[in-house]
Every structure is written in C-alpha cells, then in structure tokens.
Write a protein that holds these residues in place. Structure first.
Motif, PDB file in Angstrom:
ATOM      1  N   VAL A 121     -26.689 158.096  27.055  1.00 27.44           N
ATOM      2  CA  VAL A 121     -24.960 157.502  27.419  1.00 27.44           C
ATOM      3  C   VAL A 121     -24.255 156.781  27.091  1.00 27.44           C
ATOM      4  CG1 VAL A 121     -23.726 157.416  29.314  1.00 27.44           C
ATOM      5  CG2 VAL A 121     -25.472 158.570  29.293  1.00 27.44           C
ATOM      6  N   LEU A 122     -25.084 154.730  27.030  1.00 23.03           N
ATOM      7  CA  LEU A 122     -24.268 154.333  26.380  1.00 23.03           C
ATOM      8  C   LEU A 122     -24.700 154.096  24.578  1.00 23.03           C
ATOM      9  CD1 LEU A 122     -23.384 151.371  27.018  1.00 23.03           C
ATOM     10  CD2 LEU A 122     -26.289 150.185  27.333  1.00 23.03           C
ATOM     11  N   VAL A 123     -25.650 154.721  23.959  1.00 25.86           N
ATOM     12  CA  VAL A 123     -25.690 154.519  22.987  1.00 25.86           C
ATOM     13  C   VAL A 123     -25.104 155.611  22.313  1.00 25.86           C
ATOM     14  CG1 VAL A 123     -27.334 155.381  20.688  1.00 25.86           C
ATOM     15  CG2 VAL A 123     -28.476 154.265  22.636  1.00 25.86           C
ATOM     16  N   ALA A 124     -24.611 156.432  23.315  1.00 32.92           N
ATOM     17  CA  ALA A 124     -22.953 157.238  22.776  1.00 32.92           C
ATOM     18  C   ALA A 124     -21.926 156.845  22.584  1.00 32.92           C
ATOM     19  CB  ALA A 124     -23.191 158.720  23.294  1.00 32.92           C
ATOM     20  N   LEU A 299     -22.717 165.132   5.028  1.00 34.65           N
ATOM     21  CA  LEU A 299     -22.600 166.843   5.049  1.00 34.65           C
ATOM     22  C   LEU A 299     -21.757 167.326   5.245  1.00 34.65           C
ATOM     23  CD1 LEU A 299     -26.751 167.188   6.199  1.00 34.65           C
ATOM     24  CD2 LEU A 299     -26.281 167.054   3.450  1.00 34.65           C
ATOM     25  N   ALA A 300     -21.054 166.297   5.766  1.00 31.47           N
ATOM     26  CA  ALA A 300     -19.983 167.320   6.554  1.00 31.47           C
ATOM     27  C   ALA A 300     -19.216 167.576   5.470  1.00 31.47           C
ATOM     28  CB  ALA A 300     -19.441 167.265   7.989  1.00 31.47           C
ATOM     29  N   ASN A 301     -18.724 166.409   4.633  1.00 28.04           N
ATOM     30  CA  ASN A 301     -17.593 166.186   3.390  1.00 28.04           C
ATOM     31  C   ASN A 301     -18.111 166.727   2.289  1.00 28.04           C
ATOM     32  OD1 ASN A 301     -15.075 164.370   4.452  1.00 28.04           O
ATOM     33  ND2 ASN A 301     -17.204 163.266   4.796  1.00 28.04           N
ATOM     34  N   LYS A 302     -19.464 167.110   2.129  1.00 28.18           N
ATOM     35  CA  LYS A 302     -19.634 168.324   1.568  1.00 28.18           C
ATOM     36  C   LYS A 302     -19.629 169.671   1.705  1.00 28.18           C
ATOM     37  CE  LYS A 302     -23.240 164.956  -0.956  1.00 28.18           C
ATOM     38  NZ  LYS A 302     -23.107 164.990  -2.605  1.00 28.18           N
ATOM     39  N   GLY A 303     -19.263 170.329   3.078  1.00 21.89           N
ATOM     40  CA  GLY A 303     -19.006 171.474   2.507  1.00 21.89           C
ATOM     41  C   GLY A 303     -20.198 171.627   3.616  1.00 21.89           C
ATOM     42  N   VAL A 304     -21.800 171.100   4.112  1.00 24.01           N
ATOM     43  CA  VAL A 304     -22.762 171.561   4.236  1.00 24.01           C
ATOM     44  C   VAL A 304     -22.572 172.191   5.624  1.00 24.01           C
ATOM     45  CG1 VAL A 304     -24.591 171.541   4.552  1.00 24.01           C
ATOM     46  CG2 VAL A 304     -23.896 170.991   2.645  1.00 24.01           C
ATOM     47  N   LEU A 305     -22.176 171.140   6.783  1.00 24.42           N
ATOM     48  CA  LEU A 305     -22.015 171.243   8.176  1.00 24.42           C
ATOM     49  C   LEU A 305     -19.826 171.301   8.027  1.00 24.42           C
ATOM     50  CD1 LEU A 305     -23.956 168.375   9.601  1.00 24.42           C
ATOM     51  CD2 LEU A 305     -24.594 170.575   9.154  1.00 24.42           C
ATOM     52  N   PRO A 306     -19.431 171.687   9.318  1.00 24.88           N
ATOM     53  CA  PRO A 306     -18.471 172.049   9.648  1.00 24.88           C
ATOM     54  C   PRO A 306     -17.468 170.930   9.723  1.00 24.88           C
ATOM     55  CG  PRO A 306     -20.170 173.089  11.617  1.00 24.88           C
ATOM     56  CD  PRO A 306     -21.032 172.442  10.889  1.00 24.88           C
ATOM     57  N   ALA A 307     -16.652 171.120   9.128  1.00 24.27           N
ATOM     58  CA  ALA A 307     -15.216 170.238   8.489  1.00 24.27           C
ATOM     59  C   ALA A 307     -15.308 168.897   9.596  1.00 24.27           C
ATOM     60  CB  ALA A 307     -14.645 170.681   7.717  1.00 24.27           C
ATOM     61  N   ARG A 308     -14.827 169.382  10.462  1.00 25.00           N
ATOM     62  CA  ARG A 308     -14.405 168.653  12.407  1.00 25.00           C
ATOM     63  C   ARG A 308     -15.706 167.559  11.974  1.00 25.00           C
ATOM     64  NH1 ARG A 308     -16.499 172.790  14.349  1.00 25.00           N
ATOM     65  NH2 ARG A 308     -18.101 172.778  15.063  1.00 25.00           N
ATOM     66  N   TYR A 309     -17.160 168.120  11.278  1.00 19.76           N
ATOM     67  CA  TYR A 309     -17.562 166.200  11.691  1.00 19.76           C
ATOM     68  C   TYR A 309     -17.872 165.429  10.492  1.00 19.76           C
ATOM     69  CZ  TYR A 309     -19.900 169.070  15.234  1.00 19.76           C
ATOM     70  OH  TYR A 309     -20.582 170.234  15.945  1.00 19.76           O
ATOM     71  N   GLY A 310     -17.002 165.419   9.661  1.00 21.88           N
ATOM     72  CA  GLY A 310     -16.153 164.896   8.919  1.00 21.88           C
ATOM     73  C   GLY A 310     -14.942 164.128   9.082  1.00 21.88           C
ATOM     74  N   SER A 323     -20.534 161.622  15.846  1.00 23.47           N
ATOM     75  CA  SER A 323     -21.676 160.840  16.834  1.00 23.47           C
ATOM     76  C   SER A 323     -21.632 161.786  17.672  1.00 23.47           C
ATOM     77  CB  SER A 323     -20.847 159.382  17.301  1.00 23.47           C
ATOM     78  OG  SER A 323     -21.188 158.562  17.962  1.00 23.47           O
ATOM     79  N   VAL A 324     -20.853 161.812  18.804  1.00 29.91           N
ATOM     80  CA  VAL A 324     -21.042 163.213  19.019  1.00 29.91           C
ATOM     81  C   VAL A 324     -22.300 164.163  19.538  1.00 29.91           C
ATOM     82  CG1 VAL A 324     -19.054 164.557  20.972  1.00 29.91           C
ATOM     83  CG2 VAL A 324     -18.348 162.883  20.552  1.00 29.91           C
ATOM     84  N   LEU A 325     -21.938 164.894  17.616  1.00 37.25           N
ATOM     85  CA  LEU A 325     -22.803 165.993  17.832  1.00 37.25           C
ATOM     86  C   LEU A 325     -24.066 165.641  17.900  1.00 37.25           C
ATOM     87  CD1 LEU A 325     -23.804 168.121  16.705  1.00 37.25           C
ATOM     88  CD2 LEU A 325     -23.555 167.640  14.120  1.00 37.25           C
ATOM     89  N   GLN A 326     -24.303 163.969  16.752  1.00 38.79           N
ATOM     90  CA  GLN A 326     -25.846 163.722  17.586  1.00 38.79           C
ATOM     91  C   GLN A 326     -26.348 163.444  18.413  1.00 38.79           C
ATOM     92  OE1 GLN A 326     -28.084 160.536  17.860  1.00 38.79           O
ATOM     93  NE2 GLN A 326     -29.523 162.399  16.885  1.00 38.79           N
ATOM     94  N   SER A 327     -25.421 162.778  19.631  1.00 43.97           N
ATOM     95  CA  SER A 327     -25.547 162.345  21.067  1.00 43.97           C
ATOM     96  C   SER A 327     -25.952 163.712  21.836  1.00 43.97           C
ATOM     97  CB  SER A 327     -24.330 161.298  22.192  1.00 43.97           C
ATOM     98  OG  SER A 327     -24.060 160.824  21.451  1.00 43.97           O
TER      99      SER A 327
END
Length: 443
Positions: A121-124, A299-310, A323-327
């Motif tokens: 939680v703190l890392v997030a 990866l998101a900016n390359k179009g591999v992951l959804p654009a919102r993660y970029g 960061s939220v996705l990673q957490s």
C-alpha cells in the motif's frame, strides 16, 4: 535508483546467504565476481548503442533497434515477467523481515502476508507520485544500508575473522566445493535493476552523459561491494564452517548476516541493521515497482497495452495509471502465494529469484546479440569501433549462454520443487518471449 534496486543489504542478507547455503559455500563470492565481470563487459556494447536508442524502454528498446519489433516486444514481456517475479519474491522477504522485526520488539505475531500487503500500500502511494519523491526515500535508505554493511565488513577484517583472513573463497577448490551455478543465479538476481539507467531516460536531465556513467559506476560498485561483503561473511565464520552456520540459521528462521553483526559489532548495532534490512527491502520493492511501471508505460504507448496506461499525471508527472495497474497485479500475486501457504523466504523468494535470473539472462543475451546486428546494419555510425560494437558483445553473449547453462542445471536445487514444477518456473520467461513475439501489434 539503480543502487537502490540492487539493495546491497538485502542482497548480502538474502541472495548472498542463499548462495552460500545452497551453492559452493565459501566459494559463493566468486559468483558475484563472475557476474560483475560479465555485466561490465555487457555494458560496453550497451553504452556504445545508447546514443542511438531514444526510447526509455531499456532492454526491449535496444533489442527492438537491433533485432526488430517482434523480438523487442517479446523482450518487453520477458522483462515484465522477470521484474514481477522478483518483486513478488521481495514482498515475501519483506513480509518475513518486517514480521520478524515487529515480534522481536514485542509486537503481535501476524502472518507474513499482512506485512507484505501493508508495504504494498505504501509502495503504491509513492509509486503514484513523482520520481523525485521516490528517489529521496530510496537515497536515504541506500546510504544507511551501505554504511552498516561496510562497518560490519571492517569489523570482521580488523578482528581477523574466525580463522584468520584468507583468499580461499577465490580459489578453484572453493569454486568447486558446491554448485557454482547457484551462486551465479543468485548473483544475477542481485543485479536486477541495473539497466534502470536506461528505463528512466525520459526523467534524466542529460541522458547521453548520465546513462553511460551511471551504468559503468553502478555495475563496478555493486559487483565489488557484493563480492567483498559476501567474502567477509565467509571469513566471519570460517571457510570450513560458513555453509553449515548459514544453513542452520535459515532452517531456524534467522539471518546469518544479523548474527554476524551481533558477534563482530554488538547487539545494538545488530538491532539497527535489522531495522535497515527492512528499509532496504522497502527501497528494493519501490524501485522494482517504478521499473515495472515504466515498462508498462512504454508498452501502452506502443499500443500493446490499453492507452490509459500510457497517461502521465498532470501535476505529478508520473505514469500514474500504469502504477495503479502494477500495484493491483502485485497485490493479486501476493494473495495467490499466500493462499498456497508457501514459505516467504525459502520458497517464495528463492523461487522468484530463480525465475528472475533466467529472465534477466534471456534479456542480456538478446541485447548482446542486438548490438552487433544493429551496427552491422548501420556500420557507418561506428566505423572503426570493432571491439566495442562486435567483439566484446559477442564474447559477452557466449559468457552469458554459459551462465544460463549453469543456472538451469542447478534450478531444482534453488526452487526446492520437483523437476516438473522447476521446469515450468524456468520456462515462464521463455513463454513470455514467445507470446510477445507472436502477439499482433495494435494500431
């Protein structure tokens, strides 16, 4: 950030002790020297190619430039699996260490995963904020943990160790006193994150200057520091006894590095080191969180992951959605390993370190091959630099392939699982490479 990811106190008190107990015992420091030398040679080609790589994707950006989009995308997924694995392992180690610290001061005895999730939680929160805040937290922890390890090393050398100071750890007899491949595996796991010099390219003021300098310095400092500190632990208990001492400590749920500090410096210093071990682990998981976040962002900016993660936060300047996705991913995986009832240190940390070592070797080998291929295709750029663009990278690739053989041939000893389970774990980075290679690109 690179030095914090290396987490010197965590590696000496984690990877180093496991390398001694499960590997060649007194010959474990040699594993860190071998890996440090290989990574220094690897850095020659890596740094030579850096001016021609403008993306902040580290290995997968270099592999893309040299070997093409499909290999690059495969490498990106290898990196995600590799860093996710080591981060989960670190959360296991963190849960054990923080719980041990709390109970040693009379606090409640809670399951390791409670402390791991509290840390998460703190890392997030910090990962969501800007990198300067993370760097300040990591910097303070780093300086203190290096200091306590150096004090312990010096105390051992001044006292003369258990049997007198010797160079036995660096002899052929010590190297063959147990499986050297295990020491090499844990050494590679200990160097996880050193390519973060390129991952944070977009957040560096002068990347063309700072990336090469930071790469060489971090590999040299970390490699020498690891080798000397691991050797000091060997000398503290004596080459003939150290493997038994460390193994007994692990079996009893202790930490031989803390015991070493207690004997040679004192109980008060041991308690201080115990606290710093926890802050070191925190610095490590925070650094890995930031690295994974930026891989996903690329990866998101390359179009591999959804654009919102970029997306970039309008005020923090951080890849906040990534960061939220990673957490969320880390939380899910911690819950899974906790539900399986795995031991946080011997099973979770060791197995995840094994996966990450294989993944890192895959990335290093592909990058070493990508460098000469890139310059062969564009020879004008570095005409006359045959050694740094062709010879050294190819020699490095050969050394890394030999290291991969050593790691895989001893993999079941690290995971303490059946051959089938160990094979599946070792195959995960390769499966990620194949998945990324065949994945159709969006856009």
């Amino acid at each position: 950030m690179v030095m914090a990811a290396a987490a010197p106190l965590t590696v000496i008190g984690g990877d180093g002790l496991l390398a001694i107990a499960e590997g060649p015992g007194p010959g474990a420091p040699l594993g860190f020297l071998i890996v440090g030398l290989l990574l220094m040679l690897f850095s020659v080609g890596f740094v030579t190619m850096t001016p021609f790589v403008s993306e902040a994707g580290a290995f997968f950006s270099y592999i893309t430039r040299g070997l093409g989009d499909r290999w690059g995308l495969g490498a990106a997924f290898v990196a995600l699996v590799t860093y996710t694995a080591i981060q989960v392992g670190m959360y296991g180690y963190m849960g054990w260490a923080l719980g041990d610290l709390v109970t040693s001061y009379g606090g409640p005895e809670l399951p390791w995963w409670v402390w791991a999730i509290t840390t998460l939680v703190l890392v997030a929160y910090l990962g969501y904020r800007n990198i300067e805040l993370s760097s300040k937290v990591l910097g303070v922890a780093l300086v203190l943990e290096i200091a306590v390890v150096l004090v312990t090393d010096a105390a051992i050398l001044v006292a003369g160790g258990h049997d007198g100071i010797s160079g036995y750890s660096f002899t052929s007899e010590a190297a063959t006193s147990g499986p050297l491949g295990i020491a090499v595996l844990f050494a590679f796991a200990g160097f996880m994150g050193f390519e973060a010099t390129a991952v944070f390219r977009d957040e560096a003021r002068q990347p063309e200057r700072t990336i090469p300098r930071a790469t060489y310095l971090s590999v040299a400092i970390i490699g020498v520091f690891y080798a000397i500190s691991c050797w000091a632990v060997v000398e503290a208990w004596g080459p003939a006894n150290v493997k038994e001492v460390v193994q007994k400590s692990l079996d009893e749920g202790g930490n031989a590095l803390l015991d070493t500090a207690d004997v040679y410096v004192g109980s008060v210093f041991r308690d201080f080191m115990h606290v710093l071990l926890v802050t070191s682990l925190f610095a490590c998981v925070l650094s890995f969180h930031n690295v994974i976040t930026r891989y996903q962002f690329s990866l998101a900016n390359k179009g591999v992951l959804p654009a919102r993660y970029g997306q970039v936060h309008p005020t923090e300047g951080s890849p906040h959605m990534s960061s939220v996705l990673q957490s969320a991913t880390a939380f899910l995986l911690v819950v899974v390993v906790a539900a399986l009832g795995l031991d946080p240190l011997v099973q979770v940390f060791a197995s995840m370190a094994g996966i990450s070592a294989v993944g890192m070797l895959v990335l290093l080998i592909l990058t070493s091959i990508a460098v000469p291929v890139f310059f062969l295709r564009d020879g004008v750029a570095r005409r006359g630099r045959v050694v740094s663009t062709y010879i050294v990278p190819l020699l490095t690739a050969g050394g890394l392939c030999a290291s991969m053989y050593l790691v895989l041939s001893n993999f079941t000893l690290v995971t303490d699982q059946s051959a089938v389970v160990s094979s599946v774990l070792a195959a995960l980075p390769v499966a990620a490479l194949i998945y990324g290679f065949v994945l159709p690109r969006r856009g």
